[in-house]
Design a protein around this motif. Structure first.
Motif, short mmCIF file in Angstrom:
data_model
loop_
_atom_site.label_atom_id
_atom_site.label_comp_id
_atom_site.label_asym_id
_atom_site.label_seq_id
_atom_site.Cartn_x
_atom_site.Cartn_y
_atom_site.Cartn_z
N TRP A 1 -7.42 2.17 -19.18
CA TRP A 1 -6.47 2.88 -20.06
C TRP A 1 -6.14 2.02 -21.28
O TRP A 1 -5.97 2.54 -22.38
CB TRP A 1 -5.22 3.27 -19.31
CG TRP A 1 -5.51 4.13 -18.12
CD1 TRP A 1 -5.14 3.91 -16.83
CD2 TRP A 1 -6.25 5.36 -18.10
NE1 TRP A 1 -5.61 4.91 -16.02
CE2 TRP A 1 -6.29 5.82 -16.77
CE3 TRP A 1 -6.90 6.12 -19.08
CZ2 TRP A 1 -6.95 6.99 -16.40
CZ3 TRP A 1 -7.55 7.29 -18.71
CH2 TRP A 1 -7.56 7.71 -17.39
N PHE A 2 -6.03 0.72 -21.09
CA PHE A 2 -5.80 -0.21 -22.19
C PHE A 2 -6.92 -0.06 -23.23
O PHE A 2 -6.65 0.09 -24.42
CB PHE A 2 -5.75 -1.65 -21.65
CG PHE A 2 -5.55 -2.69 -22.70
CD1 PHE A 2 -4.28 -3.06 -23.10
CD2 PHE A 2 -6.64 -3.34 -23.27
CE1 PHE A 2 -4.09 -4.04 -24.07
CE2 PHE A 2 -6.47 -4.31 -24.23
CZ PHE A 2 -5.19 -4.67 -24.63
N ASP A 3 -8.16 -0.08 -22.75
CA ASP A 3 -9.31 0.04 -23.65
C ASP A 3 -9.29 1.35 -24.41
O ASP A 3 -9.61 1.39 -25.60
CB ASP A 3 -10.61 -0.10 -22.86
CG ASP A 3 -10.80 -1.50 -22.26
OD1 ASP A 3 -10.13 -2.46 -22.71
OD2 ASP A 3 -11.62 -1.63 -21.33
N GLU A 4 -8.91 2.44 -23.74
CA GLU A 4 -8.84 3.75 -24.40
C GLU A 4 -7.76 3.76 -25.49
O GLU A 4 -7.95 4.35 -26.55
CB GLU A 4 -8.54 4.85 -23.37
CG GLU A 4 -9.66 5.07 -22.37
CD GLU A 4 -10.88 5.73 -22.98
OE1 GLU A 4 -10.74 6.76 -23.64
OE2 GLU A 4 -11.99 5.19 -22.78
N LYS B 1 -8.98 1.76 -28.54
CA LYS B 1 -10.00 2.51 -29.28
C LYS B 1 -9.44 3.75 -29.97
O LYS B 1 -10.14 4.41 -30.73
CB LYS B 1 -11.12 2.93 -28.34
CG LYS B 1 -11.93 1.78 -27.80
CD LYS B 1 -12.93 2.27 -26.76
CE LYS B 1 -13.66 1.12 -26.11
NZ LYS B 1 -14.48 1.55 -24.96
N GLY B 2 -8.17 4.08 -29.69
CA GLY B 2 -7.55 5.26 -30.30
C GLY B 2 -7.89 6.56 -29.59
O GLY B 2 -7.59 7.64 -30.10
N LYS B 3 -8.47 6.48 -28.40
CA LYS B 3 -8.84 7.70 -27.66
C LYS B 3 -7.69 8.22 -26.80
O LYS B 3 -7.58 9.42 -26.60
CB LYS B 3 -10.05 7.42 -26.77
CG LYS B 3 -11.31 7.14 -27.55
CD LYS B 3 -12.48 6.88 -26.64
CE LYS B 3 -13.75 6.61 -27.43
NZ LYS B 3 -14.89 6.34 -26.55
N LYS B 4 -6.87 7.34 -26.29
CA LYS B 4 -5.71 7.74 -25.47
C LYS B 4 -4.50 7.74 -26.38
O LYS B 4 -4.08 6.69 -26.88
CB LYS B 4 -5.53 6.78 -24.30
CG LYS B 4 -4.44 7.20 -23.31
CD LYS B 4 -4.44 6.25 -22.11
CE LYS B 4 -3.58 6.70 -20.97
NZ LYS B 4 -2.21 6.97 -21.25
N ASP C 1 -4.97 -9.15 -20.96
CA ASP C 1 -4.94 -8.46 -22.25
C ASP C 1 -3.56 -7.87 -22.47
O ASP C 1 -2.92 -7.37 -21.53
CB ASP C 1 -5.96 -7.32 -22.27
CG ASP C 1 -7.40 -7.79 -22.28
OD1 ASP C 1 -7.65 -8.94 -22.64
OD2 ASP C 1 -8.28 -6.98 -21.91
N THR C 2 -3.12 -7.90 -23.74
CA THR C 2 -1.87 -7.25 -24.13
C THR C 2 -2.07 -6.56 -25.47
O THR C 2 -2.94 -6.93 -26.25
CB THR C 2 -0.69 -8.25 -24.25
OG1 THR C 2 -0.91 -9.11 -25.37
CG2 THR C 2 -0.52 -9.06 -22.99
N ALA C 3 -1.25 -5.56 -25.71
CA ALA C 3 -1.27 -4.88 -27.01
C ALA C 3 0.12 -4.34 -27.30
O ALA C 3 0.85 -3.93 -26.40
CB ALA C 3 -2.28 -3.73 -27.00
N GLY D 1 -6.27 -10.43 -26.51
CA GLY D 1 -7.15 -10.14 -25.39
C GLY D 1 -7.88 -11.31 -24.84
O GLY D 1 -8.28 -12.21 -25.55
N VAL D 2 -8.06 -11.24 -23.54
CA VAL D 2 -8.90 -12.21 -22.86
C VAL D 2 -10.29 -11.63 -22.64
O VAL D 2 -11.24 -12.36 -22.43
CB VAL D 2 -8.28 -12.66 -21.51
CG1 VAL D 2 -7.00 -13.40 -21.76
CG2 VAL D 2 -8.05 -11.49 -20.58
N SER D 3 -10.41 -10.30 -22.70
CA SER D 3 -11.70 -9.65 -22.48
C SER D 3 -12.33 -9.19 -23.80
O SER D 3 -13.33 -8.52 -23.79
CB SER D 3 -11.53 -8.46 -21.54
OG SER D 3 -10.76 -7.45 -22.15
#
Length: 117
Positions: free
Chosen positions: A12-15, A18-21, A64-66, A114-116
């Motif tokens: 969900w973080f990745d989504e 990327k602006g998808k979620k 990872d954080t945002a 991010g760590v990833s």
């Protein structure tokens, strides 16, 4: 800036990044609702106004954080086939409550650590 902190899964973080979620949902339950809503003297409630959400992936120290802007906050009631609000009972306290989500409409990603990445 008033910031809400939430733990989410990597997918969900990745989504979100990327602006998808575009929305984040949290179920309002008696034991956690104080994080999201505040009650008025007349018994009604309103969402606590946050400017952004700090998302954390899991509970590890190195994660990872945002920071993501909140554009709008709303509520989503769950209803049955007769369009009546579903009422649940807290198993621990026996307290009844309406099944409801708070919905955060997400805006700009303001910061990513991010760590990833």
């Amino acid at each position: 800036m008033k910031i809400l902190t939430l733990i989410i899964q990597q997918k969900w973080f990745d989504e979100i990044i990327k602006g998808k979620k575009k929305q984040e949902f949290r179920e309002l339950r008696p034991r956690s609702e104080k994080k999201y809503i505040e009650y008025q003297e007349d018994g009604t409630f309103d969402a606590i106004k946050f400017d952004a959400i700090r998302f954390y992936v899991g509970y590890n120290k190195n994660r990872d954080t945002a920071l993501v802007e909140i554009k709008n906050i709303s509520f989503l009631d769950f209803v049955d086939e007769n369009n009546e609000i579903i009422v649940l009972k807290d198993l621990k306290t026996g307290e009844e409550y309406d099944k409801m989500n708070i919905v955060y409409d997400l805006g700009k990603v303001l910061e990513v650590n991010g760590v990833s990445q």
